[in-house]
Design a protein around this motif. Structure first.
Motif, PDB file in Angstrom:
ATOM      1  N   GLU A   1       0.811  -1.222   0.000  1.00 56.66           N
ATOM      2  CA  GLU A   1       0.000   0.000   0.000  1.00 56.66           C
ATOM      3  C   GLU A   1       0.843   1.269   0.000  1.00 56.66           C
ATOM      4  O   GLU A   1       0.317   2.381   0.041  1.00 56.66           O
ATOM      5  CB  GLU A   1      -0.899   0.028   1.252  1.00 56.66           C
ATOM      6  CG  GLU A   1      -1.929  -1.073   1.273  1.00 56.66           C
ATOM      7  CD  GLU A   1      -2.623  -1.123   2.629  1.00 56.66           C
ATOM      8  OE1 GLU A   1      -2.537  -0.141   3.401  1.00 56.66           O
ATOM      9  OE2 GLU A   1      -3.229  -2.169   2.918  1.00 56.66           O
ATOM     10  N   GLN A   2       2.163   1.098  -0.003  1.00 55.07           N
ATOM     11  CA  GLN A   2       3.010   2.295   0.093  1.00 55.07           C
ATOM     12  C   GLN A   2       2.992   3.108  -1.195  1.00 55.07           C
ATOM     13  O   GLN A   2       2.911   2.549  -2.287  1.00 55.07           O
ATOM     14  CB  GLN A   2       4.452   1.881   0.405  1.00 55.07           C
ATOM     15  CG  GLN A   2       4.658   1.573   1.874  1.00 55.07           C
ATOM     16  CD  GLN A   2       6.071   1.129   2.172  1.00 55.07           C
ATOM     17  OE1 GLN A   2       7.002   1.500   1.462  1.00 55.07           O
ATOM     18  NE2 GLN A   2       6.233   0.332   3.206  1.00 55.07           N
ATOM     19  N   GLY A   3       3.079   4.398  -1.059  1.00 56.62           N
ATOM     20  CA  GLY A   3       3.120   5.285  -2.219  1.00 56.62           C
ATOM     21  C   GLY A   3       3.002   6.709  -1.739  1.00 56.62           C
ATOM     22  O   GLY A   3       2.588   6.966  -0.597  1.00 56.62           O
ATOM     23  N   TRP A   4       3.371   7.664  -2.575  1.00 56.45           N
ATOM     24  CA  TRP A   4       3.262   9.067  -2.196  1.00 56.45           C
ATOM     25  C   TRP A   4       1.790   9.457  -2.129  1.00 56.45           C
ATOM     26  O   TRP A   4       1.031   9.181  -3.050  1.00 56.45           O
ATOM     27  CB  TRP A   4       3.964   9.946  -3.225  1.00 56.45           C
ATOM     28  CG  TRP A   4       5.453   9.957  -3.070  1.00 56.45           C
ATOM     29  CD1 TRP A   4       6.352   9.159  -3.714  1.00 56.45           C
ATOM     30  CD2 TRP A   4       6.212  10.796  -2.200  1.00 56.45           C
ATOM     31  NE1 TRP A   4       7.625   9.453  -3.306  1.00 56.45           N
ATOM     32  CE2 TRP A   4       7.578  10.457  -2.375  1.00 56.45           C
ATOM     33  CE3 TRP A   4       5.887  11.801  -1.283  1.00 56.45           C
ATOM     34  CZ2 TRP A   4       8.605  11.083  -1.674  1.00 56.45           C
ATOM     35  CZ3 TRP A   4       6.913  12.431  -0.591  1.00 56.45           C
ATOM     36  CH2 TRP A   4       8.254  12.060  -0.785  1.00 56.45           C
ATOM     37  N   SER A   5       1.402  10.087  -1.038  1.00 55.67           N
ATOM     38  CA  SER A   5       0.025  10.581  -0.973  1.00 55.67           C
ATOM     39  C   SER A   5       0.066  12.111  -0.949  1.00 55.67           C
ATOM     40  O   SER A   5       1.037  12.721  -0.492  1.00 55.67           O
ATOM     41  CB  SER A   5      -0.691  10.030   0.257  1.00 55.67           C
ATOM     42  OG  SER A   5      -0.046  10.484   1.414  1.00 55.67           O
ATOM     43  N   ARG A   6      -0.993  12.720  -1.475  1.00 58.36           N
ATOM     44  CA  ARG A   6      -1.079  14.177  -1.542  1.00 58.36           C
ATOM     45  C   ARG A   6      -2.108  14.622  -0.515  1.00 58.36           C
ATOM     46  O   ARG A   6      -3.302  14.370  -0.662  1.00 58.36           O
ATOM     47  CB  ARG A   6      -1.517  14.588  -2.941  1.00 58.36           C
ATOM     48  CG  ARG A   6      -1.654  16.078  -3.160  1.00 58.36           C
ATOM     49  CD  ARG A   6      -2.141  16.364  -4.559  1.00 58.36           C
ATOM     50  NE  ARG A   6      -3.523  15.958  -4.746  1.00 58.36           N
ATOM     51  CZ  ARG A   6      -4.564  16.808  -4.749  1.00 58.36           C
ATOM     52  NH1 ARG A   6      -4.385  18.081  -4.593  1.00 58.36           N
ATOM     53  NH2 ARG A   6      -5.799  16.355  -4.923  1.00 58.36           N
ATOM     54  N   ILE A   7      -1.626  15.281   0.546  1.00 56.20           N
ATOM     55  CA  ILE A   7      -2.560  15.779   1.555  1.00 56.20           C
ATOM     56  C   ILE A   7      -3.005  17.172   1.113  1.00 56.20           C
ATOM     57  O   ILE A   7      -2.174  18.060   0.896  1.00 56.20           O
ATOM     58  CB  ILE A   7      -1.878  15.884   2.943  1.00 56.20           C
ATOM     59  CG1 ILE A   7      -1.295  14.528   3.354  1.00 56.20           C
ATOM     60  CG2 ILE A   7      -2.845  16.419   3.984  1.00 56.20           C
ATOM     61  CD1 ILE A   7      -0.423  14.602   4.613  1.00 56.20           C
ATOM     62  N   LEU A   8      -4.303  17.352   0.945  1.00 55.68           N
ATOM     63  CA  LEU A   8      -4.815  18.688   0.635  1.00 55.68           C
ATOM     64  C   LEU A   8      -4.942  19.421   1.969  1.00 55.68           C
ATOM     65  O   LEU A   8      -5.801  19.094   2.796  1.00 55.68           O
ATOM     66  CB  LEU A   8      -6.164  18.583  -0.081  1.00 55.68           C
ATOM     67  CG  LEU A   8      -6.726  19.901  -0.601  1.00 55.68           C
ATOM     68  CD1 LEU A   8      -5.799  20.532  -1.637  1.00 55.68           C
ATOM     69  CD2 LEU A   8      -8.115  19.695  -1.191  1.00 55.68           C
ATOM     70  N   VAL A   9      -4.035  20.386   2.185  1.00 57.71           N
ATOM     71  CA  VAL A   9      -3.942  21.008   3.510  1.00 57.71           C
ATOM     72  C   VAL A   9      -4.947  22.165   3.592  1.00 57.71           C
ATOM     73  O   VAL A   9      -4.578  23.349   3.512  1.00 57.71           O
ATOM     74  CB  VAL A   9      -2.495  21.475   3.790  1.00 57.71           C
ATOM     75  CG1 VAL A   9      -2.351  21.921   5.244  1.00 57.71           C
ATOM     76  CG2 VAL A   9      -1.500  20.363   3.488  1.00 57.71           C
ATOM     77  N   THR A  10      -6.203  21.801   3.732  1.00 58.88           N
ATOM     78  CA  THR A  10      -7.259  22.821   3.830  1.00 58.88           C
ATOM     79  C   THR A  10      -8.291  22.466   4.902  1.00 58.88           C
ATOM     80  O   THR A  10      -9.362  23.061   4.949  1.00 58.88           O
ATOM     81  CB  THR A  10      -7.994  22.980   2.483  1.00 58.88           C
ATOM     82  OG1 THR A  10      -8.550  21.718   2.112  1.00 58.88           O
ATOM     83  CG2 THR A  10      -7.082  23.472   1.372  1.00 58.88           C
TER      84      THR A  10
END
Ligand code: SOE
Length: 378
Positions: free
Chosen positions: A300-309
């Motif tokens: 399940e590893q991979g880069w995730s994009r956190i939408l910082v809002t």
């Protein structure tokens, strides 16, 4: 506020906004702005929202109705104004880099320490600390989410002086700016990486380069735009600075600051690799933080994009519903928020003048390391 060009405009926007967004123990009122040219400073006051315009900053520090002096001038006047203001009992917010030299920065730290004993506060304006995604990066590293930090990779790239005909503005003059890309934008990534990792740089080696050594003198200038005359003058600062560093927590780091990265307008990027994960921030996507969590199952590893809002993300509870993004100027509003809160509650705002002196010492070490260049044998 002293000075009203690019940074003055950015700070004014923040002072205008901060009370309306954040619920703070004290309110900012924009009493007066100072500049040398009477007509220009009057126009700036009207445009930026200051009640009065004056032409001598000493007038500001002599007034009883002013509690805070915000220094937005070129670096050659930071020390004089900030020290006089602190001695007059005014809290001081000073733009980065703190000063043009280590000696000036040390004098400012001494004045700040003396003033602090009397309850007078001071801070340096490294605004990128206040981008919510950068604050989140700091919080995640502090919480151990990526484990021990191994690598830091930071670049701050601009291209506004690639044209050799771009004139010799104050940012290209050592006596006004202290240094070039190194102090102007390199200082940001030094502060930012030390802030997010919680580690301090202990040693560096690097190089600086000035590609265009002579430029037309300025005929008219405001902010980062200017027009050129016919006569020329010497560029006395670096156009680019590259260095590597060791940090006191065991990490190693690379830094690149350039005003000659054609196509890169204001590209600040930082990646931190830890034993259990990595985090990456890109100012062009400032509402996002990339996170690689190496503690997850391999499949399940991979880069995730956190939408910082999210409301629970730093500073964002006061702004818009989730997904409604913010911009560059908000970092300054957050800077003023933190400054006002600290001053009003009798705490020391950050980064302190001491923190900013440490950045200055790194800048100085990079500039000096240039002399120890090792030539490749022929
Ligand atoms: C110019 O390079 C400049 O305005 C810097 O002085 C600022 O600190 C940075 O935020 C944007 O670029």
């Amino acid at each position: 506020m002293v000075g009203y060009a690019f940074m003055g405009a950015a700070h004014s926007q923040a002072w205008r906004t901060v009370n309306r967004v954040f619920d703070l123990p004290a309110r900012a009122s924009m009493v007066a702005v100072c500049g040398r040219d009477e007509a220009k400073v009057a126009a700036a006051a009207a445009r930026l929202g200051w009640a009065e315009a004056v032409t001598d900053w000493r007038e500001l520090i002599a007034r009883d109705d002013i509690d805070v002096i915000d220094v937005c001038t070129p670096g050659d006047s930071h020390a004089e104004i900030a020290i006089a203001a602190l001695e007059a009992g005014k809290h001081v917010l000073c733009e980065k880099p703190l000063a043009n030299t280590v000696d000036e920065a040390r004098a400012m730290v001494a004045a700040a320490a003396k003033a602090r004993a009397a309850g007078v506060r001071s801070a340096c304006g490294f605004n990128y600390r206040r981008v919510p995604a950068v604050s989140l990066m700091h919080n995640l590293i502090a919480a151990g989410r990526i484990g021990a930090v191994r690598h830091v990779r930071a670049v701050y790239l601009q291209d506004w002086i690639t044209d050799p005909q771009f004139p010799l503005v104050w940012r290209l003059q050592k006596e006004k700016a202290g240094s070039g890309a190194l102090g102007d934008i390199g200082a940001h990534i030094i502060d930012l990486t030390q802030f997010v990792t919680g580690q301090r740089i202990t040693g560096v080696t690097g190089l600086t380069e000035t590609f265009i050594k002579e430029r037309p003198l300025v005929s008219d200038s405001s902010g980062l735009s200017a027009s050129a005359g016919h006569a020329t003058g010497e560029v006395t600062v670096d156009d680019a600075a590259l260095f590597i560093a060791r940090l006191d927590g065991g990490a190693v780091a690379t830094y690149e600051a350039s005003r000659f990265a054609t196509g890169r307008k204001n590209a600040l990027r930082v990646e931190v690799n830890g034993e259990n994960g990595s985090l990456a921030f890109d100012l062009e996507r400032l509402n996002e933080l990339e996170f690689y969590d190496a503690t997850r199952p391999a499949a399940e590893q991979g880069w995730s994009r956190i939408l910082v809002t999210e409301g629970e993300h730093p500073y964002l509870g006061a702004w818009w519903p989730p997904g409604h993004i913010i911009g560059y100027e908000h970092s300054f509003t957050h800077e003023m928020r933190d400054f006002i809160e600290a001053v009003a509650t009798g705490a020391d705002p950050t980064p302190s003048f001491e923190d900013a002196l440490q950045v200055q010492l790194v800048l100085d070490a990079v500039a000096r390391s240039d002399a120890s260049w090792v030539s490749v044998a022929t």
